[in-house]
Design an enzyme around this catalytic site. Structure first.
Site, PDB file in Angstrom:
ATOM      1  N   HIS A 121       0.816  -1.216   0.000  1.00 20.98           N
ATOM      2  CA  HIS A 121       0.000   0.000   0.000  1.00 20.98           C
ATOM      3  C   HIS A 121       0.852   1.270   0.000  1.00 20.98           C
ATOM      4  O   HIS A 121       0.367   2.354   0.304  1.00 20.98           O
ATOM      5  CB  HIS A 121      -0.963  -0.002   1.206  1.00 20.98           C
ATOM      6  N   CYS A 173      11.110  13.563 -15.525  1.00 22.25           N
ATOM      7  CA  CYS A 173      10.204  14.259 -16.457  1.00 22.25           C
ATOM      8  C   CYS A 173       9.720  15.603 -15.916  1.00 22.25           C
ATOM      9  O   CYS A 173       9.024  16.325 -16.620  1.00 22.25           O
ATOM     10  CB  CYS A 173       9.013  13.376 -16.810  1.00 22.25           C
ATOM     11  N   SER A 212      -6.979  -7.392   9.484  1.00 21.69           N
ATOM     12  CA  SER A 212      -8.374  -7.832   9.505  1.00 21.69           C
ATOM     13  C   SER A 212      -8.658  -8.750   8.308  1.00 21.69           C
ATOM     14  O   SER A 212      -9.656  -9.454   8.291  1.00 21.69           O
ATOM     15  CB  SER A 212      -9.313  -6.616   9.470  1.00 21.69           C
TER      16      SER A 212
HETATM   17  N1  APR Z   1      -1.406  -7.380  17.552  1.00 25.14           N
HETATM   18  C1  APR Z   1      -1.956  -8.074  16.532  1.00 25.14           C
HETATM   19  N2  APR Z   1      -3.125  -7.727  15.942  1.00 25.14           N
HETATM   20  C2  APR Z   1      -3.759  -6.638  16.401  1.00 25.14           C
HETATM   21  C3  APR Z   1      -3.263  -5.869  17.474  1.00 25.14           C
HETATM   22  C4  APR Z   1      -2.021  -6.280  18.067  1.00 25.14           C
HETATM   23  N3  APR Z   1      -1.480  -5.621  19.058  1.00 25.14           N
HETATM   24  N4  APR Z   1      -4.119  -4.840  17.692  1.00 25.14           N
HETATM   25  C5  APR Z   1      -5.108  -4.960  16.793  1.00 25.14           C
HETATM   26  N5  APR Z   1      -4.919  -6.048  16.006  1.00 25.14           N
HETATM   27  C6  APR Z   1      -5.718  -6.515  14.875  1.00 25.14           C
HETATM   28  C7  APR Z   1      -7.194  -6.174  14.939  1.00 25.14           C
HETATM   29  O1  APR Z   1      -7.905  -7.160  15.669  1.00 25.14           O
HETATM   30  C8  APR Z   1      -7.580  -6.146  13.457  1.00 25.14           C
HETATM   31  O2  APR Z   1      -7.998  -7.442  13.025  1.00 25.14           O
HETATM   32  O3  APR Z   1      -5.260  -5.827  13.725  1.00 25.14           O
HETATM   33  C9  APR Z   1      -6.282  -5.791  12.746  1.00 25.14           C
HETATM   34  C10 APR Z   1      -6.273  -4.422  12.091  1.00 25.14           C
HETATM   35  O4  APR Z   1      -7.217  -4.362  11.081  1.00 25.14           O
HETATM   36  P1  APR Z   1      -7.391  -3.073  10.117  1.00 25.14           P
HETATM   37  O5  APR Z   1      -7.502  -1.844  10.918  1.00 25.14           O
HETATM   38  O6  APR Z   1      -8.505  -3.402   9.185  1.00 25.14           O
HETATM   39  O7  APR Z   1      -5.983  -3.012   9.362  1.00 25.14           O
HETATM   40  P2  APR Z   1      -5.466  -3.776   8.056  1.00 25.14           P
HETATM   41  O8  APR Z   1      -5.886  -5.189   8.016  1.00 25.14           O
HETATM   42  O9  APR Z   1      -4.002  -3.478   7.947  1.00 25.14           O
HETATM   43  O10 APR Z   1      -6.215  -2.970   6.925  1.00 25.14           O
HETATM   44  C11 APR Z   1      -5.817  -3.136   5.598  1.00 25.14           C
HETATM   45  O11 APR Z   1      -7.064  -1.181   4.960  1.00 25.14           O
HETATM   46  O12 APR Z   1      -7.616   0.954   5.594  1.00 25.14           O
HETATM   47  C12 APR Z   1      -6.886   0.203   4.717  1.00 25.14           C
HETATM   48  O13 APR Z   1      -4.962   0.723   3.505  1.00 25.14           O
HETATM   49  C13 APR Z   1      -5.405   0.486   4.810  1.00 25.14           C
HETATM   50  O14 APR Z   1      -3.533  -1.008   4.823  1.00 25.14           O
HETATM   51  C14 APR Z   1      -4.820  -0.795   5.358  1.00 25.14           C
HETATM   52  C15 APR Z   1      -5.806  -1.838   4.862  1.00 25.14           C
END
Ligand code: APR
Length: 281
Positions: A121, A173, A212
């Site tokens: 990303h 460019c 997630s």
């Molecule tokens: N250790 C491990 N996991 C954790 C922790 C922790 N300390 N704290 C939170 N989590 C988990 C949450 O339970 C959740 O499932 O991390 C996950 C974060 O999910 P998102 O906020 O949806 O992040 P991500 O999966 O990286 O989202 C993907 O979405 O918004 C866009 O571009 C953005 O790169 C991002 C993409």
């Protein structure tokens, strides 16, 4: 769920790849996007995470874009890599980890010392030319100075000028550089995606950490890896769709996972090295 220590024999075999998301950096004081206090609670992602939305806001309400940039970089610049980022870098140094595929744009993997990183990303410290695909990285100090300057700009004209000047022009460019951040609806950078797949093609174990698993196309990668026969370990305190394909679900934070696993791996790593060294003498 099994005990984390049971994973040690598998991890010792190496050929590990990590697929990471915002949860990994939540213990670096960066709130996850969708969690409590996350950016998408305050800022509508349909506006702030899409190129069209952000561009029209930049033209018609640049103050709102300024506030968003300032808040985002204040959070980012106040954080630093945590034990889990350093743990991944250490696994790479021990030749156990082939690479990290990250959805995070915070640059913490590189700051922790990882060299094999596919940034699906983008990276909040980088700018790129959409025509030449040249990527330029600015350092922390440059961003700190930029954010301080931007905070003091009040008029529409000043704000726009400050932002455009900081982004700079393509060294080849001379077109305006853009933030190297992949917005919703944009395709992923092909080179990074290729790099990510090249790690997965050799992976025997995939560590999914703090994601997630709901944002596509990145979320396809664990399924690809699974089809190629890798063992999937999902490390997340909450349940996610990736639990369904995981061989191991570890309901722990990323930092806790590494605090348990690393000392054991270090112990076996150094024991083997001592034995090898003794044999050589
Ligand atoms: N250790 C491990 N996991 C954790 C922790 C922790 N300390 N704290 C939170 N989590 C988990 C949450 O339970 C959740 O499932 O991390 C996950 C974060 O999910 P998102 O906020 O949806 O992040 P991500 O999966 O990286 O989202 C993907 O979405 O918004 C866009 O571009 C953005 O790169 C991002 C993409």
């Amino acid at each position: 769920m099994r005990h984390i220590k049971e994973l040690v024999p598998l991890l010792k075999k190496g050929n590990i790849v990590a697929f990471c998301g915002a949860g990994l950096s939540s213990e670096s004081s960066i709130p996850t996007f969708r969690g409590k206090g996350g950016l998408w609670e305050k800022y509508n992602p349909e506006v702030f995470a899409t190129l069209g939305g952000l561009l029209s806001l930049f033209i018609f309400s640049p103050k709102k874009v300024r506030d968003f940039i300032v808040e985002f970089y204040d959070i980012l610049l106040s954080g630093k890599p945590n034990y889990a980022h350093y743990g991944l870098a250490e696994l790479e140094r021990k030749n156990l980890l082939l690479g990290v595929i990250t959805q995070n744009i915070d640059d913490f993997h590189s700051q922790a010392g990882s060299t094999e990183v596919a940034e699906l990303h983008g990276n909040a410290y980088k700018f790129w030319c959409l025509k030449c695909k040249i990527v330029v990285k600015k350092n922390r100090e440059e961003f700190e100075k930029f954010i301080e300057n931007l905070k003091s700009k009040q008029s529409r004209k000043e704000i726009i000028r400050e932002i455009l000047n900081f982004m700079g022009k393509c060294p080849s460019c001379r077109k305006r550089m853009r933030p190297y951040i992949i917005f919703f609806g944009q395709s992923l950078p092909q080179d990074e995606l290729k790099k990510g797949y090249s790690y997965l093609d050799k992976a025997q174990t995939l560590l999914c950490i703090g994601t997630s698993g709901v944002v596509y196309p990145a979320a396809y990668l664990p399924y690809y890896s699974r089809r190629r026969g890798a063992k999937i370990i999902n490390i997340n305190p909450e349940s996610t769709p990736l639990d369904d394909i995981a061989d191991w679900v570890i309901r722990e934070t990323a930092v806790n996972f590494f605090k348990i696993i690393l000392p054991i791996l270090n112990e076996t790593f150094f024991r083997h090295r001592r034995i090898r060294l003794r044999r050589k003498v």
